[in-house]
Enzyme design. Structure first.
Site, mmCIF file in Angstrom:
data_model
loop_
_atom_site.group_PDB
_atom_site.id
_atom_site.type_symbol
_atom_site.label_atom_id
_atom_site.label_comp_id
_atom_site.label_asym_id
_atom_site.label_seq_id
_atom_site.Cartn_x
_atom_site.Cartn_y
_atom_site.Cartn_z
ATOM 1 N N ASP A 36 0.865 -1.174 0.000
ATOM 2 C CA ASP A 36 0.000 0.000 0.000
ATOM 3 C C ASP A 36 0.906 1.230 0.000
ATOM 4 O O ASP A 36 1.777 1.342 0.865
ATOM 5 C CB ASP A 36 -0.902 -0.013 1.234
ATOM 6 C CG ASP A 36 -2.012 1.031 1.181
ATOM 7 O OD1 ASP A 36 -1.737 2.169 0.758
ATOM 8 O OD2 ASP A 36 -3.140 0.702 1.557
ATOM 9 N N VAL A 101 -11.309 2.803 -3.104
ATOM 10 C CA VAL A 101 -10.953 2.259 -4.414
ATOM 11 C C VAL A 101 -11.950 1.148 -4.703
ATOM 12 O O VAL A 101 -12.092 0.214 -3.912
ATOM 13 C CB VAL A 101 -9.509 1.719 -4.444
ATOM 14 C CG1 VAL A 101 -9.214 1.075 -5.799
ATOM 15 C CG2 VAL A 101 -8.513 2.836 -4.155
ATOM 16 N N HIS A 105 -10.576 -5.555 -2.611
ATOM 17 C CA HIS A 105 -9.231 -5.696 -2.071
ATOM 18 C C HIS A 105 -9.289 -5.886 -0.563
ATOM 19 O O HIS A 105 -10.266 -5.506 0.083
ATOM 20 C CB HIS A 105 -8.335 -4.504 -2.429
ATOM 21 C CG HIS A 105 -8.815 -3.189 -1.907
ATOM 22 N ND1 HIS A 105 -9.875 -2.496 -2.462
ATOM 23 C CD2 HIS A 105 -8.361 -2.423 -0.880
ATOM 24 C CE1 HIS A 105 -10.048 -1.360 -1.812
ATOM 25 N NE2 HIS A 105 -9.146 -1.293 -0.836
ATOM 26 N N HIS A 107 -6.920 -5.438 2.993
ATOM 27 C CA HIS A 107 -5.755 -4.845 3.644
ATOM 28 C C HIS A 107 -5.184 -5.849 4.646
ATOM 29 O O HIS A 107 -5.929 -6.415 5.450
ATOM 30 C CB HIS A 107 -6.151 -3.583 4.416
ATOM 31 C CG HIS A 107 -6.725 -2.509 3.564
ATOM 32 N ND1 HIS A 107 -5.991 -1.410 3.173
ATOM 33 C CD2 HIS A 107 -7.960 -2.349 3.018
ATOM 34 C CE1 HIS A 107 -6.745 -0.623 2.419
ATOM 35 N NE2 HIS A 107 -7.949 -1.167 2.319
#
Length: 143
Positions: A36, A101, A105, A107
């Site tokens: 990231d 976004v 996804h 994290h």
């Protein structure tokens, strides 16, 4: 309100196509993991399926098995690479949850006792730090 659709020009789609550089730590036929660029903690990694979907709510169910297998693999690697006390796994869906976004996804953030997550400030990490952290994770993955 109309249902939002997947935008193939989102930043993660561009990263997956190689149009925007990233510091990749893992890739297979279904999933890519990369650093990231605005980490909330040392070693903050994103795990992204190659299959297009805005988030968990519209993803094909077949996406989840390969995605979560890589999330676990990356979580074990970041814990080892940074000698972390634990690992936080985060996944956001739609604006009200904090998603910014719109490509599914996850994290993966190594955590250390007594050290809070940094805010998602929009401040980019130095490239040399991302390169070093990516190398540590790849080493922990045996890559």
């Amino acid at each position: 309100m109309a249902e939002a659709t997947y935008d193939p020009n989102n930043i993660f789609a561009k990263i997956l196509r190689g149009e925007i550089p990233s510091h990749r730590v893992y890739e297979d036929a279904a999933v890519v993991a990369f650093m990231d660029v605005m980490p909330q903690g040392t070693g903050h990694t994103l795990v992204v399926p190659k299959a297009p979907s805005r988030n968990l709510l519209d993803a094909d169910a077949a996406t989840f098995g390969p995605l979560l297998a890589v999330v676990q693999k990356v979580a074990l690697a970041v814990k080892k690479a940074f000698a972390a006390d634990g690992v936080t796994i985060l996944q956001f869906n739609e604006p009200a949850s904090g998603q910014s976004v719109y490509h599914l996804h996850v994290h993966v953030i190594p955590r250390f006792e007594g050290i809070p997550l940094k805010p998602h400030s929009g401040q980019m990490e130095k490239p040399e730090v991302l390169v070093e952290n990516a190398g540590k994770i790849r080493a922990a993955l045996g890559i």
